[in-house]
Design a protein around this motif. Structure first.
Motif, PDB file in Angstrom:
ATOM      1  N   SER A 341     -46.338  35.320  21.238  1.00  6.24           N
ATOM      2  CA  SER A 341     -44.927  35.552  20.694  1.00  6.24           C
ATOM      3  C   SER A 341     -43.832  34.534  20.159  1.00  6.24           C
ATOM      4  O   SER A 341     -43.324  33.965  19.902  1.00  6.24           O
ATOM      5  CB  SER A 341     -44.410  36.803  20.424  1.00  6.24           C
ATOM      6  OG  SER A 341     -43.498  36.650  22.208  1.00  6.24           O
ATOM      7  N   SER A 342     -44.181  32.997  21.395  1.00  2.23           N
ATOM      8  CA  SER A 342     -43.605  32.388  21.651  1.00  2.23           C
ATOM      9  C   SER A 342     -42.339  31.926  20.749  1.00  2.23           C
ATOM     10  O   SER A 342     -43.797  31.389  19.518  1.00  2.23           O
ATOM     11  CB  SER A 342     -43.892  31.509  22.844  1.00  2.23           C
ATOM     12  OG  SER A 342     -45.444  30.580  22.671  1.00  2.23           O
ATOM     13  N   SER A 347     -35.457  27.155  21.932  1.00  3.76           N
ATOM     14  CA  SER A 347     -35.557  27.692  23.005  1.00  3.76           C
ATOM     15  C   SER A 347     -34.363  27.789  23.459  1.00  3.76           C
ATOM     16  O   SER A 347     -33.300  26.784  22.783  1.00  3.76           O
ATOM     17  CB  SER A 347     -36.211  26.832  24.014  1.00  3.76           C
ATOM     18  OG  SER A 347     -35.360  25.770  24.074  1.00  3.76           O
ATOM     19  N   ARG A 407     -41.196  40.919  18.046  1.00  2.08           N
ATOM     20  CA  ARG A 407     -40.446  40.426  18.929  1.00  2.08           C
ATOM     21  C   ARG A 407     -40.237  38.472  18.487  1.00  2.08           C
ATOM     22  O   ARG A 407     -38.939  38.355  18.947  1.00  2.08           O
ATOM     23  CB  ARG A 407     -41.599  39.948  20.569  1.00  2.08           C
ATOM     24  CG  ARG A 407     -42.237  40.706  20.751  1.00  2.08           C
ATOM     25  CD  ARG A 407     -43.097  40.439  22.100  1.00  2.08           C
ATOM     26  NE  ARG A 407     -44.356  40.066  21.235  1.00  2.08           N
ATOM     27  CZ  ARG A 407     -45.775  40.844  21.869  1.00  2.08           C
ATOM     28  NH1 ARG A 407     -45.100  41.367  21.500  1.00  2.08           N
ATOM     29  NH2 ARG A 407     -46.513  40.131  20.535  1.00  2.08           N
ATOM     30  N   GLU A 411     -35.923  37.358  19.614  1.00  2.00           N
ATOM     31  CA  GLU A 411     -36.029  36.162  20.187  1.00  2.00           C
ATOM     32  C   GLU A 411     -35.141  35.321  19.019  1.00  2.00           C
ATOM     33  O   GLU A 411     -33.604  34.798  19.724  1.00  2.00           O
ATOM     34  CB  GLU A 411     -37.512  35.742  20.078  1.00  2.00           C
ATOM     35  CG  GLU A 411     -37.815  36.235  21.098  1.00  2.00           C
ATOM     36  CD  GLU A 411     -39.418  35.683  21.657  1.00  2.00           C
ATOM     37  OE1 GLU A 411     -40.091  34.980  21.454  1.00  2.00           O
ATOM     38  OE2 GLU A 411     -39.999  36.757  22.698  1.00  2.00           O
ATOM     39  N   TYR A 415     -31.205  33.969  19.435  1.00  2.65           N
ATOM     40  CA  TYR A 415     -30.664  33.435  19.482  1.00  2.65           C
ATOM     41  C   TYR A 415     -29.795  32.104  18.368  1.00  2.65           C
ATOM     42  O   TYR A 415     -28.943  31.333  18.942  1.00  2.65           O
ATOM     43  CB  TYR A 415     -31.902  31.752  18.911  1.00  2.65           C
ATOM     44  CG  TYR A 415     -31.854  30.020  19.177  1.00  2.65           C
ATOM     45  CD1 TYR A 415     -31.945  29.902  19.690  1.00  2.65           C
ATOM     46  CD2 TYR A 415     -31.469  29.691  17.247  1.00  2.65           C
ATOM     47  CE1 TYR A 415     -31.488  28.051  19.653  1.00  2.65           C
ATOM     48  CE2 TYR A 415     -31.477  28.453  17.353  1.00  2.65           C
ATOM     49  CZ  TYR A 415     -31.660  27.895  18.594  1.00  2.65           C
ATOM     50  OH  TYR A 415     -31.423  26.277  18.329  1.00  2.65           O
TER      51      TYR A 415
END
Length: 569
Positions: A341-342, A347, A407, A411, A415
């Motif tokens: 799931s990255s 980032s 997820r 994320e 962010y």
């Protein structure tokens, strides 16, 4: 007591300089908005225009870090190639020298306090009257920057550093080491720049020490070289958690500056002597020059400019070679599996400039939309699958995708919340709010997909059989949903340039889905009453149809948010 006060004022003026630079940079970014992104993505047709673009943008925003971060972001998003990014970063090296010349002006022999306070009056008037808040913030930043420089200059003269025996002994002792002293000051410059995250602040301190006639000009120039290396360390640390292309761009930043430091050290005294001669100053290694502070500051700024221009002129011909080198050092890893799931484009490490992080979030949201669309394709496959092994494998994949979607929502939303903590323009605040709503709705689309898979799994395990008409109706509903998903993904991709026709098409699809659901619901009641199929089959059939209609609602909510419109219902 006086010495303590002077040291406090010294650190305070440097902090004021750094903060002013940050506010001015952010104000300019807000004024320009997405135009900076557009300029960077369209004016890099070759390495030469890339260098000019990088120099122009860095001179405008007064931050090579902002330009580097934005460039790395565009590489991650696939908007710039690695070679284009390298040329832009080289241009940023040239653009950042403009800051040194501002310091030459700010540290000049005339008092800038009148200009500073006039700028503050104008800025406060603009901010409080809300006529142009972004311009006001830019002027406030500029005023604070000049005030910091002026205070630094005045405090340095009052401290009489040239009369402080410990300071003089330190510089005399280190100056006697020859080239060893250059390496020492280069290392100190790199460490200090990395520590305070501002080459401008270290440049201001360097100018203060040289103009006070305590630091020899060649030691000051060695510090300037160290500052160039320190900024590259910052970029590489920032890129540690970024995709491989971003890390390659950051490494290219370091390679280009490291090469420049190496070659200039080989001709260091000759180069420094040439710059001093341009200003009519005789250069004596290791000895402070007894000339005016203005001239010493100008020598430092001239060296900074000539070094970066020359280094860029040399390396611009070897950009393809640098690209191959960093690609060899940082090879691509095997492509990530769907179960991971990255995020691909954003980032936490790339948060240096909130205003420019929004583009990355849009790219990631588009990927999020593509992922739930792929999930719906699996649902359609599951509905028609008859082989037990393949059915269980597909159902398991959908289950994994549900976890991935959950997820990704967390994320991306996290962010966006970090971006919102930055100083954003009103338009960018609206963009963040809009994207948070879109992310929530896309996650609901993923939930609807998973619910559909559960109903289909229930149908399969209970051996519920649909008649031909029911199968055709589900397929027709799936076709409408497939078109709606495709339209949603397309609008996410071109979110800033969607048309009226795009939105009307999405609205019409939603209306068709609602009408078809109503028709099938009424027909189902009649079919169960007339014993066309049993009640359990009718319930499962309607569960699927109703869930499809709910998914259509979530999809149109995304479309509404993208277009800032509401469907009249």
């Amino acid at each position: 007591m006086q010495t303590t006060l002077s040291i406090i004022i010294l650190f305070g003026s440097v902090a004021l300089l750094m903060y002013g630079m940050k506010v001015m940079s952010e104000g300019l970014q807000k004024m320009a908005g997405s135009k900076l992104s557009h300029v960077l993505s369209t004016m890099t047709t070759n390495r030469f225009t890339g260098v000019l673009t990088g120099a122009f943008i860095t001179a405008a925003v007064q931050s090579s870090t902002a330009t580097s971060v934005m460039t790395v972001s565009f590489v991650s998003a696939g908007i710039l190639t690695l070679s284009q990014a390298i040329s832009v970063i080289m241009g940023a090296h040239i653009g950042t020298t403009f800051t040194a010349w501002i310091m030459v002006l700010g540290g000049g022999s005339f008092d800038l306090r009148l200009v500073v306070y006039l700028l503050i009056v104008i800025a406060v008037a603009l901010i409080y009257t809300k006529k142009n808040i972004n311009v006001g913030e830019f002027l406030i930043g500029l005023a604070l920057l000049l005030l910091g420089l002026t205070t630094l200059k005045m405090n340095a003269s009052e401290m009489h550093l040239d009369q402080m025996e410990p300071v003089r002994r330190f510089f005399i002792a280190t100056s006697s080491w020859g080239y060893g002293s250059y390496f020492l000051y280069l290392l100190v410059g790199a460490i200090l720049t990395f520590s305070v995250q501002s080459s401008a602040a270290i440049m201001a301190i360097t100018m203060t020490l040289c103009s006070a006639h305590v630091m020899p000009i060649d030691m000051g120039i060695a510090l300037v070289l160290g500052e160039n290396l320190g900024t590259t360390i910052t970029a590489n640390v920032v890129a540690l958690s970024a995709p491989v292309q971003a890390r390659r761009a950051a490494l290219a930043h370091f390679v280009s500056n490291f090469f420049g430091v190496v070659w200039v050290l080989c001709v260091f005294r000759w180069f420094v002597g040439g710059v001093c001669n341009l200003w009519g100053v005789e250069f004596t290694p290791g000895i402070p020059s007894d000339v005016s502070p203005d001239k010493l500051n100008a020598i430092l700024a001239t060296f900074h400019t000539m070094f970066n221009v020359t280094n860029t002129f040399i390396l611009i011909w070897f950009i393809p070679l640098i690209e191959k080198l960093v690609t060899w050092v940082l090879p691509s890893k095997p492509e990530q599996k769907d179960s991971e799931s990255s995020l691909r484009f954003i980032s936490a490490g790339l948060m240096s400039t909130s205003e420019l992080s929004i583009l990355q979030a849009w790219k990631e949201i588009h990927v999020y939309g593509v992922r739930v669309q792929r999930m719906f394709t699996m649902v359609r496959e599951l509905f028609h699958e008859t082989d037990e092994t393949k059915f269980n494998e597909t159902f398991s994949r959908i289950d994994k995708y549900e976890g991935i979607c959950d997820r990704m929502e967390v994320e991306i939303a996290g962010y966006l919340n970090q971006v919102a903590d930055g100083r954003l323009s009103d338009q960018s605040k609206h963009e963040v709010h809009k994207m948070l709503r879109i992310v929530s709705e896309i996650e609901s689309v993923g939930d609807a997909n998973f619910n559909l898979s559960r109903y289909i799994n229930h149908k399969y395990n209970d051996k519920i059989k649909y008649n031909d008409e029911q199968m055709q109706n589900v397929d027709l509903m799936f076709n409408l949903l497939s078109d709606a998903c495709t339209q949603m993904v397309n609008m996410l991709q071109v979110h800033h340039s969607t048309t009226e026709d795009d939105f009307l098409y999405a609205a019409n699809l939603e209306m068709e889905i609602n009408n078809f659901r109503n028709t099938l619901k009424n027909q189902n009641t009649l079919d169960v009453t007339e014993h066309q199929y049993d009640y359990l089959t009718g319930v499962n059939y309607m569960d699927i149809i109703v869930e499809c209609e709910k998914m259509g609602d979530y999809i149109i909510n995304v479309d509404e948010a993208v277009n800032d419109r509401k469907v009249s219902k």
